[in-house]
Design a protein around this motif. Sequence first.
Motif, PDB file in Angstrom:
ATOM      1  N   GLY A 182       1.029  -1.375   0.101  1.00 42.01           N
ATOM      2  CA  GLY A 182      -0.214  -0.170  -0.169  1.00 42.01           C
ATOM      3  C   GLY A 182       1.019   0.570   0.351  1.00 42.01           C
ATOM      4  O   GLY A 182       1.916   1.548  -0.622  1.00 42.01           O
ATOM      5  N   ASP A 183       0.560   2.048   0.973  1.00 42.48           N
ATOM      6  CA  ASP A 183       1.827   3.681   1.013  1.00 42.48           C
ATOM      7  C   ASP A 183       2.805   3.046   1.531  1.00 42.48           C
ATOM      8  O   ASP A 183       3.480   4.210   1.576  1.00 42.48           O
ATOM      9  N   ASP A 184       2.992   2.159   2.380  1.00 37.29           N
ATOM     10  CA  ASP A 184       4.045   1.660   3.021  1.00 37.29           C
ATOM     11  C   ASP A 184       5.539   2.096   1.594  1.00 37.29           C
ATOM     12  O   ASP A 184       6.255   2.040   2.245  1.00 37.29           O
ATOM     13  N   LEU A 185       5.338   1.860   0.676  1.00 37.47           N
ATOM     14  CA  LEU A 185       6.563   1.045  -0.383  1.00 37.47           C
ATOM     15  C   LEU A 185       6.413   3.026  -1.494  1.00 37.47           C
ATOM     16  O   LEU A 185       5.210   3.420  -2.016  1.00 37.47           O
TER      17      LEU A 185
END
Lengths: 158, 355
Positions: free
Chosen positions: B352-355
């Motif tokens: 998700g938004d973690d990369l």
Amino acid sequence: MITDTQRSILQRHLSEVPVKLGALASELGLEVFKSPLRPGISGLIEPSHSAPSGFRIKINRHESVERQRFTLAHEISHFLLHRELIRNGVIDDTMYRSNLSSRHEIEANKLASKIVMPEAAVDMLRRKYSGHSFEEMTHLMAKDLRVSEPAMRIKLGG
Amino acid sequence: MLKGREYVPLLYTRLAEIRAMRELPESSKNLMVPVFKLRPWLNSKELDRAVEVVEEAVGNRLYGLDLDEFKLNLNPDPSKTAATQFLQLFEKAEGYKNYYDLVASGPNRVPVFRGINDADLEIEKQIEHILHIDRGVFVRAKVGEPGSLLEIARKLAENDIDNAVFIIDCGWGRDLLVSAALASQFAQRLVNTSDKFEIVIAGSSFPDDFKGLGERFTIPAIERQLYFEVRRQVNFDALYYGDWGSTRPPTDPIPMKHVPRIDTARSTDWVCWRSEDDETYVEVAQRVITDPAWDGKLGIWGEYMVVATAEEEAVRIKAPAMAAAVRVNIHLHQQANFDNPGGLHVGDEAVGDDL
């Protein structure tokens, strides 16, 4: 080849750093997973029935975040540049070698580098850290862009 | 605080523990609330770096922020900023204000009651800090040195602090079960004080000497038996399992010849492969992955590193700290999923938004 719509999506995401690669991939219609791939494999892109674009990307969940980000950008680049060649899938090893030709891998690496280290952001950060030594600048810019220091060093011409 | 969690690992902020925690799958981290004994991080100038590495490893989750008295006893060099900042956290002034301020400054930090064995531990003042932070508190005691454990429990109950977690630590040793009766007694007294407290029963049977055990051996993990025995004696829902993450307590440096060893962890034991005839880590790892005890399908970092070592990848086990990180990583994952075997095998995780 990159369509006008894809180019527009790309430009929008590259205007903010660190580039949100998960969101970029999602908007391009790609499914992305962190997967327990074996040592020596950094990532792959393969056909998917459930992804809007028809492709999914897997990146090695055990490699460093900076490495994962570059791998994801590399696989996105394969999708943008070489999707007609992907067929049953492209598996990239840790040197970004695959069943595609070296030329295709070099192309994917070049675009990946531009995705994780957008030119405009690099220029802006270079000005911001102009008073620092090359090593300090490399460290600070790598942190801001969430890339590895060796990748940043190459980009800065070190 | 622990409702919905399965496991409370007690860890030091050493390289092996931090790496092991950082590399755990998110699904396993969601099942635990670790308690870290903080010390200055390697050669970092500021103490903040130590807290940063813990929080990078744990992610956006609650954890107990304890202090490492062993490093205090080593008399850290006060000319170094991180060491000075570390020493200040032990100051008793205003009910350990420096320490509680550090805890309050991060949203996921839970305080650990200070000075439980001291005569002047300033219970009321510490309770003021705990009420102000309002994230609950850990109270940890060694089973043989309970200090003011029960008095603190009474005061916490009087102040309606329900989200307190008591850790009864039976320490390290192969005779852990001897402590079961004493641990049960303390647990029962805590339950009698307030049935809203949560109680962790912890210990470790991981050995510190492997000489003469041969090139391959299995060590039963007794800490689970300890927990089961206390649970049998104290019929209480909010009793949780804890351990020292298959680590050893810190010791002063001892000059010794290092013998490569790779351990893997299963739910109730460890399997160890020790170098014989000057085998390297690569050769030991090659023995590990061809052994019938080798799973290799968990999909976690610890197993990945053993395979990477066997295949001589650039990033592999080359030193004891990395070998320990591998064992601790597999152990933490096994214990977090002890009652959830379906979660042991980790598959794909959507990005998700973690990369």
